[in-house]
Scaffold this active site. Structure first.
Site, PDB file in Angstrom:
ATOM      1  CG  HIS A 167       5.785   2.163  -5.082  1.00 51.19           C
ATOM      2  ND1 HIS A 167       5.572   3.242  -4.258  1.00 51.19           N
ATOM      3  CD2 HIS A 167       4.553   1.785  -5.503  1.00 51.19           C
ATOM      4  CE1 HIS A 167       4.279   3.506  -4.190  1.00 51.19           C
ATOM      5  NE2 HIS A 167       3.636   2.627  -4.942  1.00 51.19           N
ATOM      6  CB  SER A 212      -0.973  -0.028   1.175  1.00 51.74           C
ATOM      7  OG  SER A 212      -0.278  -0.143   2.406  1.00 51.74           O
ATOM      8  NE  ARG A 213       0.969   5.862  -1.927  1.00 52.69           N
ATOM      9  CZ  ARG A 213       0.632   5.166  -3.019  1.00 52.69           C
ATOM     10  NH1 ARG A 213       0.885   3.869  -3.098  1.00 52.69           N
ATOM     11  NH2 ARG A 213       0.047   5.765  -4.043  1.00 52.69           N
ATOM     12  CD  GLU A 229       7.944   4.415  -2.089  1.00 52.96           C
ATOM     13  OE1 GLU A 229       7.725   3.393  -1.413  1.00 52.96           O
ATOM     14  OE2 GLU A 229       7.463   4.577  -3.206  1.00 52.96           O
TER      15      GLU A 229
HETATM   16  C1  GLV Z   1       0.610   2.948  -6.636  1.00 54.74           C
HETATM   17  O1  GLV Z   1       1.147   2.912  -5.566  1.00 54.74           O
HETATM   18  C2  GLV Z   1      -0.653   3.585  -6.837  1.00 54.74           C
HETATM   19  O2  GLV Z   1      -1.175   4.217  -5.911  1.00 54.74           O
HETATM   20  O3  GLV Z   1      -1.179   3.478  -7.950  1.00 54.74           O
END
Ligand code: GLV
Ligand code: GLV
Length: 322
Positions: A288, A240-241, A270
């Site tokens: 990512h 996710s994040r 990151e």
């Molecule tokens: C990737 O992290 C997105 O939010 O599309």
């Protein structure tokens, strides 16, 4: 009409914009790095639309430069924590994202990570390349099965739901989930169990996979306290994040056996990665790329371009956030 594209994206989206006769200004310098604030300031000036990516921090100051010409910020991502929505609202700017088209790809990457950490794939690959394979062994690189295990889904949005589907249909896993609201239909279809509080769910999970957006309320949602609630044999997966996990403590937890392993695609700071993580074998780190397939990135480019076209032609863009 002038469109500023902060980083090179798949051609298909650019072509859609050009086909409308728009002048498309691509910040080509930012092919393999983030766009700088200066590049954004220059590019945005006089533009009618901005096609941004998740590494662009679009704040009030940047928006100010785009006024009064900019009408829409089309983010090439499902997440939009890089955009100050409050400032966009104040400035009457539309903001859009790219939901749906990447759901399956991110769910597949989540499973790739889950399988890889449980079966020690990256570690085994490093082992083989280092010529350490001298003899087959009954207890060489023993891992863990997914089948029959319990998966805790944190956040039952599109991606979390898709991950649960793979887990149940593919691996007969038991699903627990936590979300602001329960979903009885989902529970019925997947035999899943709802937990209002993440604290009550974590102690029962063999795998925990995070699928919530980054908000004030989800920042460091997985911290020392929560990691200590997990089983010592459990694995944490994060696509996710990065800021949702206290990464410094995660490294400590992995080193000290608080949990067995982790596989993460996103990082708190990151592109920086907490150095201690890089020395550990019980963690898999991907940069990512959970939505990074050719098919999906093309669809994201089309979706972002279509949002711009709709907005500039005076219609409501299909993926309007605010
Ligand atoms: C990737 O992290 C997105 O939010 O599309
Ligand atoms: C994001 O697309 C989500 O709803 O999980």
């Amino acid at each position: 009409m002038k469109i500023f594209v902060t980083r090179p994206i798949p051609e298909v989206g650019i072509k859609m914009l050009q086909a409308k006769g728009y002048e498309v200004l691509i910040n080509e310098k930012a092919e393999n790095r983030s766009a700088t604030k200066d590049e954004m300031m220059v590019g945005i000036k006089g533009a009618d639309a901005i096609l941004s990516v998740l590494t662009d921090k679009i704040d009030a100051e940047i928006m100010e430069v785009g006024l009064p010409t900019v009408k829409i910020i089309a983010n090439y991502a499902v997440g939009f924590d890089n955009i100050d929505l409050e400032a966009a609202k104040q400035s009457n700017l539309m903001v859009t994202n790219t939901p749906g088209v990447l759901t399956n790809t991110v769910a597949e990457h989540t499973f790739a990570l889950m399988l890889s950490i449980a079966h020690r794939i990256s570690e085994a690959d490093r082992f083989s390349r280092a010529d350490k394979y001298k003899a087959w062994g009954p207890s060489l690189l023993l891992g863990t099965d997914l089948s029959g295990k319990t998966l805790g889904v944190v956040g039952l949005g599109r991606i979390g739901t898709r991950v649960a589907l793979h887990a149940v249909r593919g691996f007969e896993m038991k699903i627990l989930y936590t979300d602001p609201k329960a979903n009885p239909e989902f529970e019925k279809e997947f035999g899943a169990q709802y937990f209002e509080r993440i604290d009550d769910m974590l102690p029962h999970c063999d795998f925990v996979s995070i699928h919530v957006p980054l908000l004030d309320s989800t920042h460091h949602l997985i911290n020392e306290e929560k990691l200590k609630m997990m089983k010592k044999t459990a694995y944490l997966i994060n696509t996710s994040r990065g800021q949702i996990v206290d990464e410094k403590y995660l490294a400590e937890a992995l080193k000290n056996g608080v949990i067995r392993g982790a596989a993460i695609d996103v990082f708190e700071f990151e592109p920086e990665i907490t150095p201690e993580l890089k020395n550990l074998d019980n963690v898999i780190l991907t940069p990512h790329i959970a939505s990074a397939t050719e098919e999906t990135r093309n669809k994201m480019a089309e979706m972002a371009a279509q949002n711009i076209i709709e907005a500039l032609e005076g219609r409501t863009p299909p993926n309007l956030i605010s």
